[in-house]
Design a protein around this motif. Sequence first.
Motif: not given
Length: 249
Positions: A18, A156, A217, A222, A225
């Motif tokens: 991340t 992600p 993800h 987000d 992150r």
Amino acid sequence: MLEIITSDALPARHGFFTRKGGASSGIFAGLNCGAGSSDQAEIVAINRARAAEAMGVAPQALVTVNQVHSADVVTVAGPLSDRPRADAMVTATPGLALAVLTADCQPVLFADPEAGVIGAAHAGWRGALDGVLEATVAAMETLGAKREAISAVIGPCISQAAYEVGPEFLDAFRDEDPAYTRFFANGQGDRLLFDLPGFGLHRLRAAGVGQADWVRHCTYRDSERFYSYRRTTHAGEADYGRLISAIRL
């Protein structure tokens, strides 16, 4: 403190990093590993060194390429002095970590532990449509991997709910295969929502890999992150960071 997402489905040392735990500041705050960004080069080098240390390799053994949204794959046998234009890498050399950079596109990591072969691919919509995932599997086979023994995990990336596109985008997929319309949902007006990880999983499974998974993800949703090109564009920011995802033998 670095934050590293892993998957039990991937039988090799790996990490989807991340943005947490990096040295960058401002709009790049966190672990920006993108040398192509306008972030300070020395800070990016520090971030990449932190990622390399977490993977247990020297900084020069954290191998990346000059990503160009292609289906080109490079076979790597050692650290690269120059970064070739490509979007995927494969290796059977222990001690190397293959890494890709993303900010909404799919980072896809591959492993056949029995053959001792790994791969990493940067797969945006264009690369995925043009066959970068299948090309990575084929390149792994040339090193002795068996596709039914390969596990592939998508890290992600932007989710369908956040990936709004126009009708011409759908046309590009429908021209390739009318069945690809199933990866689109209706949005506002003539807008559509594209399922990038769903499409990636479909292409991986159709290629015959033994296991394909997504860590689920969303980079867009987000901001604490993950970096996101689309979120940066919507916010009118000047640039954006790049997330790093890596795998090693």
